[in-house]
Design an enzyme around this catalytic site. Structure first.
Site, PDB file in Angstrom:
ATOM      1  N   ASP A   1       0.810  -1.223   0.000  1.00  9.17           N
ATOM      2  CA  ASP A   1       0.000   0.000   0.000  1.00  9.17           C
ATOM      3  C   ASP A   1       0.841   1.269   0.000  1.00  9.17           C
ATOM      4  O   ASP A   1       0.371   2.328   0.417  1.00  9.17           O
ATOM      5  CB  ASP A   1      -0.968   0.016   1.195  1.00  9.17           C
ATOM      6  N   GLU A   2       2.083   1.187  -0.465  1.00 12.82           N
ATOM      7  CA  GLU A   2       2.951   2.363  -0.476  1.00 12.82           C
ATOM      8  C   GLU A   2       3.511   2.660  -1.864  1.00 12.82           C
ATOM      9  O   GLU A   2       4.508   3.372  -1.993  1.00 12.82           O
ATOM     10  CB  GLU A   2       4.094   2.180   0.532  1.00 12.82           C
TER      11      GLU A   2
END
Length: 282
Positions: free
Chosen positions: A225-226
């Site tokens: 999620d980055e």
């Protein structure tokens, strides 16, 4: 008959890039219909997107632009806009983003070709097949993950997929799969992260009395999620909204953010700039 093309490029920031590109196009009778550029003063790199019409074939134009590479250290892509990108959608049990993308494509609001949908659950087969699209049920456990991801890659190759969309696909992709799909896989999730991790994030947010909820669409990387952010959307909420209300509003903003990210990627409006993106929206 003229074709419509999009050229995207990045190179070290220096004088003469715009003149060289526009001069090349003018010399070949091309007509520029849209042009956007940005110089990243921190990275010292220049980014450009040019949309134009031309009577020349794509390979001839590509060869011409390749002639600029040695002088400017340029990375470029040239795409014929009449060719729709082929997209594979990965989904689990939540169908709102899948349903939204299917509807936008059928309505002519999203210029992509969804060639197949794959899921670790069978639930969304009827929805997918109602649009005449192939549905592949690929169940997964920790022990079978390598084999299941190999099946996903086989689908990518079989359908000649250019973009994989994780439309609320609730599985973490392996580092190996992330690397193989680098720059061509988009994920969507709620924007509370890194707060409210785990189960029922909207219920956690409700307990904390949040005033904004949102969604983030980004490229998939091995850093969970980055990945480089493409688009984010937010909505205001207040004390009168229940957890169920937050979930419903959250689903709406997830659909909007993901659809924009997919459209911008398909239209070659997103350029990678290290760990972030340069987006040239219309």
């Amino acid at each position: 008959m003229n074709a419509e093309y999009v050229l995207t490029l990045s190179c070290p920031d220096r004088p003469g890039v715009v003149a060289a590109v526009s001069g090349l196009l003018a010399a070949r009778g091309c007509n520029i219909t849209e042009s956007q550029q940005f110089g990243d003063q921190t990275a010292k790199r220049f980014f450009m997107r040019v949309q134009f019409t031309a009577a020349l074939p794509q390979d001839e134009l590509s060869s011409a632009f390749a002639g600029l590479v040695p002088e400017f250290g340029m990375d470029f892509k040239l795409r014929d806009l009449s060719v729709k990108p082929k997209v594979l959608i990965l989904v689990s049990k939540f169908g709102h983003c899948l349903n939204d993308l299917l509807y936008r494509v059928r309505s002519g609001l999203l210029d992509i070709e969804i060639v197949a949908v794959a899921s670790n659950h069978p639930d969304l087969r009827p929805l997918t097949q109602s649009y005449g699209i192939d549905y592949h049920h690929l169940p997964v456990t920790p022990e079978t993950r390598p084999r299941q991801e190999a099946e996903i890659l086989a689908l990518v190759e079989h359908y000649q997929v250019e973009l994989v969309v994780l439309a609320r696909y609730m599985q973490v992709l392996s580092e190996d799969l992330c690397e193989k799909l680098s720059g061509r896989a988009i994920n969507i999730h709620h924007s509370f992260l890194p707060s409210f991790k785990g189960a029922k994030p909207y219920h956690q947010a409700h307990d904390r009395g949040v005033k904004l909820i949102g969604a983030t669409a980004h490229y998939v990387t091995s850093d969970l999620d980055e990945g480089p952010i493409i688009e984010q959307e937010v909505a205001r909420v207040d004390h009168s909204h229940s957890p169920a209300d937050l979930v419903a509003i959250g689903r709406d903003v997830e659909c909007v953010a993901l659809a924009r990210a997919v459209r911008w990627h398909a239209e070659q409006r997103v350029l990678l700039d290290g760990h972030k993106t340069i987006v040239f929206p219309r």
